[in-house]
Design a protein around this motif. Structure first.
Motif, mmCIF file in Angstrom:
data_model
loop_
_atom_site.group_PDB
_atom_site.id
_atom_site.type_symbol
_atom_site.label_atom_id
_atom_site.label_comp_id
_atom_site.label_asym_id
_atom_site.label_seq_id
_atom_site.Cartn_x
_atom_site.Cartn_y
_atom_site.Cartn_z
ATOM 1 N N SER A 93 12.803 -5.786 2.936
ATOM 2 C CA SER A 93 12.838 -4.494 3.617
ATOM 3 C C SER A 93 11.632 -4.446 4.547
ATOM 4 O O SER A 93 10.816 -5.375 4.555
ATOM 5 C CB SER A 93 12.787 -3.346 2.601
ATOM 6 O OG SER A 93 11.471 -3.184 2.099
ATOM 7 N N PRO A 94 11.460 -3.381 5.336
ATOM 8 C CA PRO A 94 10.282 -3.306 6.214
ATOM 9 C C PRO A 94 8.954 -3.370 5.477
ATOM 10 O O PRO A 94 7.929 -3.678 6.080
ATOM 11 C CB PRO A 94 10.466 -1.957 6.916
ATOM 12 C CG PRO A 94 11.942 -1.756 6.953
ATOM 13 C CD PRO A 94 12.419 -2.291 5.637
ATOM 14 N N THR A 95 8.976 -3.080 4.174
ATOM 15 C CA THR A 95 7.728 -3.095 3.411
ATOM 16 C C THR A 95 7.750 -4.040 2.214
ATOM 17 O O THR A 95 6.861 -3.988 1.369
ATOM 18 C CB THR A 95 7.384 -1.672 2.908
ATOM 19 O OG1 THR A 95 8.477 -1.176 2.122
ATOM 20 C CG2 THR A 95 7.127 -0.724 4.073
ATOM 21 N N GLN A 136 4.847 -5.832 -2.181
ATOM 22 C CA GLN A 136 5.096 -4.503 -1.648
ATOM 23 C C GLN A 136 3.974 -4.214 -0.664
ATOM 24 O O GLN A 136 2.800 -4.126 -1.035
ATOM 25 C CB GLN A 136 5.097 -3.456 -2.766
ATOM 26 C CG GLN A 136 5.323 -2.031 -2.298
ATOM 27 C CD GLN A 136 6.739 -1.786 -1.820
ATOM 28 O OE1 GLN A 136 7.691 -2.175 -2.481
ATOM 29 N NE2 GLN A 136 6.881 -1.146 -0.673
ATOM 30 N N LEU A 137 4.305 -4.080 0.607
ATOM 31 C CA LEU A 137 3.297 -3.933 1.650
ATOM 32 C C LEU A 137 2.906 -2.482 1.880
ATOM 33 O O LEU A 137 3.691 -1.566 1.640
ATOM 34 C CB LEU A 137 3.825 -4.519 2.958
ATOM 35 C CG LEU A 137 4.348 -5.959 2.898
ATOM 36 C CD1 LEU A 137 4.907 -6.368 4.243
ATOM 37 C CD2 LEU A 137 3.248 -6.922 2.457
ATOM 38 N N ARG A 138 1.718 -2.281 2.380
ATOM 39 C CA ARG A 138 1.279 -0.945 2.764
ATOM 40 C C ARG A 138 2.079 -0.484 3.975
ATOM 41 O O ARG A 138 2.434 -1.286 4.836
ATOM 42 C CB ARG A 138 -0.215 -0.947 3.094
ATOM 43 C CG ARG A 138 -1.112 -1.248 1.908
ATOM 44 C CD ARG A 138 -2.561 -1.193 2.344
ATOM 45 N NE ARG A 138 -2.924 0.161 2.755
ATOM 46 C CZ ARG A 138 -3.792 0.935 2.100
ATOM 47 N NH1 ARG A 138 -4.356 0.519 0.990
ATOM 48 N NH2 ARG A 138 -4.082 2.141 2.547
ATOM 49 N N ASP A 139 2.355 0.801 4.022
ATOM 50 C CA ASP A 139 3.100 1.356 5.157
ATOM 51 C C ASP A 139 2.224 2.247 6.035
ATOM 52 O O ASP A 139 2.729 2.959 6.904
ATOM 53 C CB ASP A 139 4.318 2.137 4.664
ATOM 54 C CG ASP A 139 3.938 3.285 3.739
ATOM 55 O OD1 ASP A 139 2.726 3.536 3.539
ATOM 56 O OD2 ASP A 139 4.858 3.935 3.205
ATOM 57 N N ASP A 140 0.902 2.184 5.813
ATOM 58 C CA ASP A 140 -0.013 3.043 6.562
ATOM 59 C C ASP A 140 -1.045 2.243 7.358
ATOM 60 O O ASP A 140 -2.075 2.776 7.774
ATOM 61 C CB ASP A 140 -0.742 4.006 5.619
ATOM 62 C CG ASP A 140 -1.534 3.273 4.527
ATOM 63 O OD1 ASP A 140 -1.367 2.041 4.383
ATOM 64 O OD2 ASP A 140 -2.314 3.936 3.825
ATOM 65 N N SER A 143 4.068 -4.489 9.412
ATOM 66 C CA SER A 143 5.298 -4.494 8.620
ATOM 67 C C SER A 143 5.601 -5.885 8.092
ATOM 68 O O SER A 143 4.873 -6.852 8.376
ATOM 69 C CB SER A 143 6.486 -4.004 9.460
ATOM 70 O OG SER A 143 6.894 -5.002 10.381
ATOM 71 N N ALA A 144 6.704 -5.992 7.374
ATOM 72 C CA ALA A 144 7.134 -7.271 6.816
ATOM 73 C C ALA A 144 7.385 -8.304 7.903
ATOM 74 O O ALA A 144 7.232 -9.511 7.676
ATOM 75 C CB ALA A 144 8.391 -7.066 5.978
ATOM 76 N N LYS A 182 12.400 -11.473 4.163
ATOM 77 C CA LYS A 182 12.160 -10.047 4.345
ATOM 78 C C LYS A 182 13.206 -9.285 3.541
ATOM 79 O O LYS A 182 14.406 -9.404 3.781
ATOM 80 C CB LYS A 182 12.263 -9.687 5.827
ATOM 81 C CG LYS A 182 12.161 -8.193 6.105
ATOM 82 C CD LYS A 182 12.336 -7.909 7.590
ATOM 83 C CE LYS A 182 12.353 -6.413 7.882
ATOM 84 N NZ LYS A 182 12.522 -6.138 9.330
ATOM 85 N N LYS A 212 0.013 -3.809 -1.210
ATOM 86 C CA LYS A 212 -0.557 -2.880 -2.178
ATOM 87 C C LYS A 212 -0.214 -3.255 -3.613
ATOM 88 O O LYS A 212 -0.853 -2.779 -4.543
ATOM 89 C CB LYS A 212 -0.119 -1.446 -1.872
ATOM 90 C CG LYS A 212 1.370 -1.178 -1.909
ATOM 91 C CD LYS A 212 1.651 0.278 -1.518
ATOM 92 C CE LYS A 212 3.132 0.610 -1.529
ATOM 93 N NZ LYS A 212 3.390 2.014 -1.114
#
Length: 207
Positions: free
Chosen positions: A79-81, A30-34, A44-45, A77, A17
């Motif tokens: 974080s997870p996102t 920064q990845l989407r979490d949805d 996820s990451a 990585k 995102k």
């Protein structure tokens, strides 16, 4: 991770995102979490790290677009996102390489497959606007619209087509004949002479 809007000449978010340049070699996403994979598993990451690490692995030699990742030194990585893509050198075209022909695969499916190159020919898992319903080497591929595809942008909007059938027809003459009798709505990359024939056929306004 990102997509390039060829109309507005700018990169747009997709699975990521947002992103920023940490230093001259590091891009942080920064990845989407949805977002969910077609089988319901969350994106996820881990998926990004697994995919890009596989692409740059020296033992991965039989993928067509391996060269797209030649600039990458490693993937981290945070974080997870959050993930970081660290280049071997300052790489101004890094986003372009990630926007074109660098799809992200599901770590829980692709990462565990014995043959990571051909696994998608039997049980593909993606996040796109269409999910695979069936693959048959004789009949073709059936896709249906993914109702969970909500991460499109102006450059990659959600389709209004609910189902797509893609039959395997190796012979070009047979493909054109099937189009002319209206058994096909679209034929990809016809020759110029065949395209002219298709344009002159009744109902060609469909294309």
């Amino acid at each position: 991770l990102v997509v390039f809007n060829e109309k507005d000449f700018k990169f747009e978010p997709l699975l990521a995102k947002s992103w920023k340049q940490i230093d001259d070699k590091t891009l942080e996403f920064q990845l989407r979490d949805d977002v969910k994979w077609h089988d319901g598993q969350p994106f996820s990451a881990d998926d990004v790290v697994s995919t890009l690490s596989w692409i740059i692995d020296p033992q991965t030699t039989n993928i067509r677009f391996k060269g797209n990742g030649e600039f990458i030194d490693r993937i981290e990585k945070v974080s997870p996102t959050v993930v970081r893509v660290i280049s071997k050198r300052p790489t101004p075209y890094a986003l372009t390489r990630l926007a074109y022909l660098t799809s992200i695969e599901a770590a829980h499916a692709h990462g565990k497959a014995e043959d990571k190159v051909v696994y998608s020919a039997t049980k593909p898992v993606g996040t796109s606007m269409y999910r695979v319903v069936d693959i048959d080497r004789n009949k073709g591929i059936v896709l249906e619209k993914n109702p969970d595809f909500k991460h499109g942008t102006a450059a990659k909007t959600a389709s209004n087509i609910g189902k797509i059938n893609m039959p395997f027809i190796p012979d070009s003459g047979t493909r054109i004949a099937q189009f002319l009798v209206k058994n096909l709505d679209l034929v990809r990359d016809p020759t110029l002479s065949n395209a002219e024939l298709m344009m002159s056929a009744p109902g060609s306004e469909r294309q």
